[in-house]
Structure formats: C-alpha cells, structure tokens
Design a protein around this motif. Structure first.
Motif, PDB file in Angstrom:
ATOM      1  N   ALA A  21     -31.482 -69.619 -17.276  1.00 42.91           N
ATOM      2  CA  ALA A  21     -30.061 -69.738 -17.622  1.00 42.91           C
ATOM      3  C   ALA A  21     -29.392 -68.362 -17.670  1.00 42.91           C
ATOM      4  N   TRP A  22     -30.074 -67.361 -18.214  1.00 45.77           N
ATOM      5  CA  TRP A  22     -29.529 -66.013 -18.258  1.00 45.77           C
ATOM      6  C   TRP A  22     -29.329 -65.461 -16.853  1.00 45.77           C
ATOM      7  N   THR A  82     -26.282 -67.060 -15.135  1.00 49.82           N
ATOM      8  CA  THR A  82     -25.044 -66.503 -15.691  1.00 49.82           C
ATOM      9  C   THR A  82     -24.780 -65.093 -15.154  1.00 49.82           C
ATOM     10  N   ALA A  83     -25.784 -64.233 -15.216  1.00 45.78           N
ATOM     11  CA  ALA A  83     -25.613 -62.850 -14.745  1.00 45.78           C
ATOM     12  C   ALA A  83     -25.309 -62.810 -13.254  1.00 45.78           C
ATOM     13  N   THR A 127     -23.863 -65.098 -11.435  1.00 43.43           N
ATOM     14  CA  THR A 127     -22.507 -65.600 -11.207  1.00 43.43           C
ATOM     15  C   THR A 127     -21.469 -64.539 -11.555  1.00 43.43           C
ATOM     16  N   ILE A 128     -21.655 -63.855 -12.679  1.00 44.21           N
ATOM     17  CA  ILE A 128     -20.741 -62.770 -13.052  1.00 44.21           C
ATOM     18  C   ILE A 128     -20.771 -61.670 -11.997  1.00 44.21           C
TER      19      ILE A 128
END
Length: 193
Positions: free
Chosen positions: A155-156, A159-160, A162-163
């Motif tokens: 999950a981390w 997220t990273a 995508t950012i």
C-alpha cells in the motif's frame, strides 16, 4: 546535426547524472517496517524528459542508469537495483514510443496539440510505472523477503508511486515544453523519427 550519435551518448550520460542526483539527493525517504523504505522523488520526471528529447531507448537508458546507480549506492535500495533498471527503461521506452511513433511530436507545430500529445505520452510511461512498479515490487519482495514484508509495504509503494507519477507528469511536461523552443533555436533539437 553532424555527430548525432555522439550527441545522444553525451545526453544519455547527462540524463543519467541528472536522474541520479534528483533521485538520490532530492527525495523524501519514507522508512517502512522491517528496514525497507519507499520514497517520493522526481527521478521518473528526468527519465520522461529524456525519452521525449532523445527517444524511448536512449531516454529510458539515461533515466534507468542514473536511478539504478542511486539504488546501488543506497544500502536500503541496493536489492532493488535490477528491478529499477528494467522498470525505468520501460518508462522511457513507452513514453518514447507514444511520443515519437504514435504522435510524432518532433514534427508537431501546433502548440495545443503538442501539449496534449506530450502529456499523453508522458502519462503513458508513468501509468505503466504506477501499475508495474508496485506489482513487480510485490513479487520481488515476496521472493526476497517473504510474504509478510511484501504485503506490508504494498500500500505504501502504491501511494508513493502514484504521487511520483503525478508530480513527474506535471514537471516533465512543463520542462519539455520550455526546453523545446530553446533547443530548436540553438540547433540542438533532435528530430526523432
């Protein structure tokens, strides 16, 4: 251009150095349990800019070499160096394919169409990374570190990644659109066919 091959090789080296510096020194590292980490960085933007300017192979190679060297010199990321080399090369290949083989951005004269096509090409390479970096990373960690570590960081990583993709898209399109007229005016713009 007289020595186009030499110019491309020099630019691959330049983009490798830029991607290394941006990835290594301008990142926000997020420590994860188990000694792992993920990061927010703009290394992918350098890879995309290189692919837009040099074509997919040379641009992807520059970005991949720089970020792989960054992984090799970081004790946390060293195990991910092979994955980085392959995935970052693919970002360049996909961006270059869409930009130069589908949209032929080197020959585009309409700035609105150019902006749209550069954005689509950049988004294509970065979207590949958003999907495959966490996916390949999950299976890579599963193989090296085991299932609990892989599941914990998935999950981390999503997220990273995508950012990174969103910020890289904005920056790479803005930088390319600013660099292109200057390179054309100076005679250093490569027309990729």
């Amino acid at each position: 251009m007289k020595n186009e091959k030499l110019y491309k090789v020099v630019l691959v080296g330049l983009f490798a150095a830029l991607s290394y510096v941006v990835f290594t020194f301008l990142q926000i590292k997020i420590p994860l349990p188990g000694g792992d980490a993920t990061s927010i960085h703009l290394g992918n933007a350098v890879c995309v800019i290189a692919a837009l300017l040099l074509g997919g192979f040379y641009g992807g190679l520059g970005g991949a070499i720089g970020m792989t060297i960054g992984d090799v010199f970081d004790p946390v990321y060293i195990v991910y160096a092979p994955k980085t080399l392959i995935l970052k090369l693919c970002i360049g290949l996909i961006t270059g394919l869409v930009a130069h083989k589908v949209f032929h951005i080197s020959n585009e004269t309409d700035n609105k169409k150019l902006l749209r096509n550069v954005t689509i090409a950049s988004a294509s390479g970065l979207l590949f990374n958003v999907i495959f970096d966490p996916l390949v990373g999950y299976f890579y960690k599963l193989l090296i570190l085991g299932k609990p570590a892989a599941e914990l960081t998935l999950a981390w990583n999503i997220t990273a990644t995508t950012i990174n993709a969103v910020t890289s898209l904005i920056i790479s399109v803005a930088v390319y659109m600013a660099l292109r007229p200057a390179l054309k005016k100076s005679g250093y713009f490569l027309e990729i066919k």
